[in-house]
Write an enzyme that holds these catalytic residues in place. Structure first.
Site, PDB file in Angstrom:
ATOM      1  NE  ARG A   1       0.873  13.652 -25.629  1.00 52.16           N
ATOM      2  CZ  ARG A   1       1.488  12.483 -25.687  1.00 52.16           C
ATOM      3  NH1 ARG A   1       0.993  11.447 -25.044  1.00 52.16           N
ATOM      4  NH2 ARG A   1       2.587  12.327 -26.397  1.00 52.16           N
TER       5      ARG A   1
ATOM      6  CD  GLU B   1      -5.286   5.036 -27.984  1.00 51.95           C
ATOM      7  OE1 GLU B   1      -5.139   5.909 -28.862  1.00 51.95           O
ATOM      8  OE2 GLU B   1      -4.389   4.239 -27.665  1.00 51.95           O
TER       9      GLU B   1
ATOM     10  CG  ASP C   1       0.306   1.235 -31.981  1.00 49.58           C
ATOM     11  OD1 ASP C   1      -0.825   1.737 -32.112  1.00 49.58           O
ATOM     12  OD2 ASP C   1       1.343   1.920 -31.904  1.00 49.58           O
TER      13      ASP C   1
ATOM     14  CG  HIS D   1      -4.102   7.720 -25.960  1.00 56.09           C
ATOM     15  ND1 HIS D   1      -3.731   6.666 -25.153  1.00 56.09           N
ATOM     16  CD2 HIS D   1      -3.209   7.738 -26.979  1.00 56.09           C
ATOM     17  CE1 HIS D   1      -2.653   6.086 -25.666  1.00 56.09           C
ATOM     18  NE2 HIS D   1      -2.319   6.718 -26.770  1.00 56.09           N
TER      19      HIS D   1
HETATM   20  O1  TA6 Z   1      -2.384   5.331 -29.483  1.00 56.11           O
HETATM   21  C1  TA6 Z   1      -1.318   4.460 -29.618  1.00 56.11           C
HETATM   22  C2  TA6 Z   1      -0.035   5.251 -29.645  1.00 56.11           C
HETATM   23  O2  TA6 Z   1      -0.044   6.152 -30.707  1.00 56.11           O
HETATM   24  C3  TA6 Z   1       1.139   4.251 -29.721  1.00 56.11           C
HETATM   25  O3  TA6 Z   1       1.756   4.241 -30.974  1.00 56.11           O
HETATM   26  C4  TA6 Z   1       2.023   4.635 -28.576  1.00 56.11           C
HETATM   27  O4  TA6 Z   1       3.126   5.324 -28.929  1.00 56.11           O
HETATM   28  C5  TA6 Z   1       1.067   5.363 -27.656  1.00 56.11           C
HETATM   29  O5  TA6 Z   1       0.128   6.005 -28.448  1.00 56.11           O
HETATM   30  C6  TA6 Z   1       1.612   6.274 -26.570  1.00 56.11           C
HETATM   31  O6  TA6 Z   1       2.248   7.391 -27.061  1.00 56.11           O
HETATM   32  P1  TA6 Z   1       3.021   8.349 -26.074  1.00 56.11           P
HETATM   33  O7  TA6 Z   1       3.479   9.522 -26.905  1.00 56.11           O
HETATM   34  O8  TA6 Z   1       2.042   8.784 -25.015  1.00 56.11           O
HETATM   35  O9  TA6 Z   1       4.157   7.561 -25.488  1.00 56.11           O
END
Ligand code: TA6
Length: 293
Positions: free
Chosen positions: A98, A269, A212, A168
């Site tokens: 990403r 996601e 989450d 995501h």
């Molecule tokens: O997909 C959920 C997750 O893993 C959460 O735990 C949260 O941290 C989110 O992704 C976003 O992560 P980021 O690194 O983009 O802030």
């Protein structure tokens, strides 16, 4: 219609079309449009889909007003591609795909008259310093009446590797407090907030606090209700579904998310998290996510 040359210019209005244009901070983007009136914007940075506008002109994805659009930083919102590690671990959180610059390898129109763009990421010195494997990652975005993302991973090395991955999606919701997700009843989950596991009992999930959760193997499709709209999400190849919203407290701790913006987004996601994928030399894995809204 023959494939459209990826060159700067306006998106043609008649047929399915693709064009390259400068995005925020001059970062390159690919724009796809379809005669039904829908359009998408994809940054080469992260192969990150940042806009999906419906035929009715509605934005179906959330992107934070506070998101950075900078090399080396993940965009907050849209559809980040997570690879080769979902969540925290030995690599940077959610891997490196990403935050890398991808290459636009093809644009065109497919047999279903959808506008398409394929972006690719290969290993280089920087990725091998983090993760010592030769790979090719490909994301094909196809825009018709619905939106399809196909993610393919090829092992181009001489030894095997394992990875976890996700698309995501930050779905735009009118008001998080009245949004509902349907299609997870009966699925086992692992709650990342409480650490507890369980089986989802609700036919329709609502969110009234931080959520989450990794849902293991729900068959899909899901239906996300917001206001008058219903968005459906279906998939093949992915096995898990993650539902995330930081709610007010965690939102305040995220510098690239406005204090109240959590009310306008819900991450749903499609992922392969619980059982990592192993690819031997030359092997390829492919999964798709299909959104209609
Ligand atoms: O997909 C959920 C997750 O893993 C959460 O735990 C949260 O941290 C989110 O992704 C976003 O992560 P980021 O690194 O983009 O802030």
């Amino acid at each position: 219609m023959p494939p459209t040359e990826p060159e700067t210019g306006a998106v043609a209005r008649r047929g399915p079309a693709a064009a390259v244009a400068d995005g925020r901070n001059g970062m390159p983007t690919v724009l796809l449009s379809h005669p039904t009136g829908g359009s998408v914007e994809i940054y080469l940075h992260g192969a990150h889909l940042t806009r999906w506008r419906s035929a009715a002109g509605r934005e179906l994805l959330f992107v934070s007003e506070y998101s950075e659009f900078e090399p080396g930083t993940a965009i907050r919102g849209g559809i980040p591609v997570i690879f080769p590690q979902f969540g925290p671990g030995p690599l940077p959180k959610h891997g490196f795909a990403r935050t890398r610059e991808w290459e636009l390898v093809d644009t065109g129109v497919d047999a279903e008259e959808r506008a398409t763009a394929t972006l690719a990421l290969r290993d280089d010195e920087a990725t091998r310093a983090l993760w010592p494997h030769a790979f090719r990652l490909e994301l094909t975005v196809s825009l018709g009446a619905a939106l399809e993302l196909a993610l393919a991973v090829t092992n181009e090395g001489t030894t095997g590797f394992t990875f976890t991955t996700a698309l995501h999606d930050y779905l735009a919701v009118d008001d998080l407090r009245t949004a509902r997700v349907e299609g997870l009843q009966g699925a086992r989950y692992q709650d990342q907030v409480t650490g507890a596991g369980g089986v989802e009992s609700r036919a329709q999930l609502t969110v009234d606090g931080e959520v989450d959760r990794v849902y293991l193997g729900p068959p899909g499709p899901l239906r996300v209700h917001t206001g008058e709209r219903v968005l459906t999400m279906a998939w093949e190849g992915f096995s898990d579904v993650v539902v995330w919203n930081p709610w007010a407290g965690k939102a305040r701790a995220l510098p690239d998310l406005g204090d109240d913006e959590y009310l306008r987004m819900l991450c749903v996601e499609t992922a392969r998290v619980a059982a990592p994928i192993r690819l031997g030399p030359g092997e390829r894995w492919r999964a798709t996510q299909r959104l209609a809204g």
